[in-house]
Design a protein around this motif. Structure first.
Motif, short mmCIF file in Angstrom:
data_model
loop_
_atom_site.label_atom_id
_atom_site.label_comp_id
_atom_site.label_asym_id
_atom_site.label_seq_id
_atom_site.Cartn_x
_atom_site.Cartn_y
_atom_site.Cartn_z
N LEU A 222 0.83 -1.20 0.00
CA LEU A 222 0.00 0.00 0.00
C LEU A 222 0.87 1.26 0.00
O LEU A 222 0.58 2.23 -0.71
CB LEU A 222 -0.91 -0.01 1.22
N LEU A 223 1.94 1.25 0.79
CA LEU A 223 2.85 2.38 0.81
C LEU A 223 3.47 2.61 -0.57
O LEU A 223 3.62 3.75 -1.01
CB LEU A 223 3.97 2.14 1.83
N THR A 224 3.82 1.52 -1.25
CA THR A 224 4.39 1.63 -2.59
C THR A 224 3.40 2.33 -3.53
O THR A 224 3.78 3.20 -4.31
CB THR A 224 4.74 0.24 -3.15
N ALA A 225 2.13 1.93 -3.44
CA ALA A 225 1.09 2.54 -4.29
C ALA A 225 0.91 4.02 -3.97
O ALA A 225 0.84 4.86 -4.88
CB ALA A 225 -0.23 1.79 -4.12
N LEU A 226 0.88 4.37 -2.69
CA LEU A 226 0.69 5.76 -2.29
C LEU A 226 1.89 6.62 -2.69
O LEU A 226 1.73 7.78 -3.11
CB LEU A 226 0.44 5.84 -0.79
N LYS A 227 3.09 6.07 -2.53
CA LYS A 227 4.28 6.81 -2.93
C LYS A 227 4.30 7.03 -4.44
O LYS A 227 4.72 8.08 -4.93
CB LYS A 227 5.54 6.05 -2.49
N HIS A 235 0.68 11.76 -14.76
CA HIS A 235 0.35 10.80 -15.81
C HIS A 235 0.38 9.36 -15.29
O HIS A 235 0.58 8.43 -16.05
CB HIS A 235 1.32 10.94 -16.99
N GLY A 236 0.21 9.19 -13.97
CA GLY A 236 0.28 7.85 -13.38
C GLY A 236 -0.88 6.97 -13.81
O GLY A 236 -1.95 7.45 -14.17
N SER A 237 -0.67 5.67 -13.74
CA SER A 237 -1.72 4.72 -14.10
C SER A 237 -1.71 3.55 -13.14
O SER A 237 -0.68 3.19 -12.57
CB SER A 237 -1.53 4.21 -15.53
N LEU A 238 -2.88 2.95 -12.96
CA LEU A 238 -3.00 1.78 -12.11
C LEU A 238 -2.19 0.63 -12.69
O LEU A 238 -1.60 -0.17 -11.95
CB LEU A 238 -4.48 1.39 -11.99
N GLU A 239 -2.12 0.55 -14.02
CA GLU A 239 -1.35 -0.51 -14.69
C GLU A 239 0.13 -0.41 -14.35
O GLU A 239 0.81 -1.42 -14.17
CB GLU A 239 -1.55 -0.41 -16.20
N ALA A 240 0.63 0.83 -14.22
CA ALA A 240 2.04 1.01 -13.90
C ALA A 240 2.35 0.53 -12.48
O ALA A 240 3.40 -0.08 -12.22
CB ALA A 240 2.43 2.48 -14.05
N TYR A 251 -6.42 -5.94 -7.55
CA TYR A 251 -5.96 -6.15 -6.18
C TYR A 251 -5.45 -4.83 -5.59
O TYR A 251 -5.75 -4.50 -4.43
CB TYR A 251 -4.85 -7.19 -6.15
N ILE A 252 -4.69 -4.06 -6.37
CA ILE A 252 -4.18 -2.77 -5.91
C ILE A 252 -5.33 -1.82 -5.60
O ILE A 252 -5.35 -1.16 -4.56
CB ILE A 252 -3.25 -2.14 -6.96
N SER A 253 -6.30 -1.76 -6.51
CA SER A 253 -7.44 -0.86 -6.32
C SER A 253 -8.24 -1.25 -5.09
O SER A 253 -8.66 -0.40 -4.29
CB SER A 253 -8.32 -0.88 -7.56
N ARG A 254 -8.44 -2.56 -4.92
CA ARG A 254 -9.20 -3.06 -3.76
C ARG A 254 -8.47 -2.75 -2.46
O ARG A 254 -9.08 -2.39 -1.45
CB ARG A 254 -9.43 -4.56 -3.92
N LYS A 262 -10.48 5.32 -0.51
CA LYS A 262 -10.45 5.86 -1.86
C LYS A 262 -9.83 4.86 -2.82
O LYS A 262 -8.86 4.18 -2.47
CB LYS A 262 -9.62 7.16 -1.91
N ASN A 263 -10.36 4.80 -4.05
CA ASN A 263 -9.74 3.94 -5.05
C ASN A 263 -8.62 4.73 -5.75
O ASN A 263 -8.35 5.89 -5.43
CB ASN A 263 -10.77 3.42 -6.05
N PHE A 264 -7.98 4.11 -6.73
CA PHE A 264 -6.84 4.74 -7.38
C PHE A 264 -7.21 6.07 -8.03
O PHE A 264 -6.52 7.07 -7.87
CB PHE A 264 -6.26 3.79 -8.44
N LYS A 265 -8.31 6.09 -8.78
CA LYS A 265 -8.72 7.32 -9.47
C LYS A 265 -9.00 8.45 -8.49
O LYS A 265 -8.67 9.61 -8.74
CB LYS A 265 -9.95 7.06 -10.34
#
Length: 322
Positions: A222-227, A235-240, A251-254, A262-265
């Motif tokens: 989760l920290l990796t995703a937030l960072k 220009h970030g993306s969930l796929e990246a 899984y990341i979004s969940r 909050k979800n990724f968007k």
């Protein structure tokens, strides 16, 4: 650290003198209940929102929690901690450890040269400091979570800051003020401003947080995703993120939704708008330049979302904040 201040912090306390004579930790010094929850009322002088005390050496400090925010600053040597019953962490000289009321902590015996300072901080102490840190910042969100008695996915933050001179200077300033001032008003006021500067400085180094505790896989994912969102909001993306973490996008979004609400968007939008608000307040860039800079080419969408978030148009926000 200043030699006179270090000498003062190194002195044997009354409790340590008793321990060297064979006594154990006297829990009544810290807690009134059966559960070992260290109580701020036992440690804070009346009227103070902040206090410091040297960490008790020469003894195993049993598992406990706090009803306040604790900040541990390692002045010299090192201390060994077990956090939340499973995460092992060695805190080295110059490093910081923030703990909220949902964290548990156990500390192995420290030697005479292992000098740590514990800051006892009431939540209201951060009122001014939080205004100096932008919305969406990881450290800000952590401190806000301390206001909730419910469990948080992030109960501690470890900052390996030994090489960051401004952090060392700010910590020494706070310690000096508390140990050399009589006025509670001065202690509270000066250190609130200093804490704000500290949080601003640490925000720059948020990528270092909890690097030493890989055992909490979900937390670190989760920290990796937030960072990532913090650094790649344009220009970030969930796929990246999925590619970076080797996990599927769902899984990341969940995970984000589960622990942050909050979800990724939604996170991406919040981070973009936070940056837009900063640029509106601190620069003379045109509004068009700003929404383009943060990654939008649709002005009507930007204007609508900004007003939903801040309750006014970008133009009005600038007039109110510049």
């Amino acid at each position: 650290m200043n030699e006179i201040l270090l000498k003062e912090l190194s002195k044997l306390t009354e409790e340590e003198q008793e321990i060297l004579k064979g006594k154990d930790i006297d829990r009544s010094r810290y807690s009134a209940g059966n559960a070992f929850v260290i109580d701020s009322d036992k440690l804070l002088k009346k009227g103070r929102l902040i206090e410091i005390r040297p960490h008790t050496r020469f003894v195993h400090f049993p598992k406990h929690s706090h009803n306040y925010v604790e900040l541990v600053y390692m002045v010299s040597g090192e201390t060994h901690h077990i956090l939340n019953g499973k995460d092992e962490l060695t805190l080295k000289a110059g490093e910081l450890l923030f703990l909220n009321q949902n964290a548990t902590q156990e500390i192995m015996p420290a030697t005479e040269n292992d000098i740590a300072v514990n800051f006892i901080l009431l939540p209201e102490f951060f009122d001014e400091a939080l205004q100096m840190v932008p919305e969406g910042d990881l450290l800000r969100d952590f401190l806000i979570s301390t206001l909730s008695p419910e469990s948080s996915f992030l109960t501690y933050l470890h900052f390996p800051t030994a090489d960051i001179l401004p952090v060392q200077n700010l910590m020494e300033n706070m310690i000096y003020t508390i140990t050399n001032q009589e006025s509670e008003t001065i202690i509270n006021t000066i250190n609130r401003s200093t804490m704000g500067l500290l949080l601003q400085t640490l925000s720059v180094y948020v990528g270092r947080v909890n690097e030493q505790t890989p055992s909490q896989y979900e937390q670190n994912l989760l920290l990796t995703a937030l960072k990532y969102i913090d650094s790649h909001y344009k220009h970030g993306s969930l796929e990246a993120i999925a590619e970076k973490t080797k996990q599927p996008t769902y899984y990341i979004s969940r995970l984000l939704k589960k622990h942050t609400g909050k979800n990724f968007k939604e996170h991406l939008l919040a981070r973009r708008l936070q940056q837009a608000a900063y640029l509106l307040s601190h620069t003379t860039l045109t509004i068009e330049d700003i929404y383009t800079y943060i990654g939008y080419d649709n002005s009507s969408y930007f204007y609508r979302k900004f007003k939903e978030t801040y309750g006014m148009s970008p133009r009005d926000f600038r007039l109110h904040t510049m």
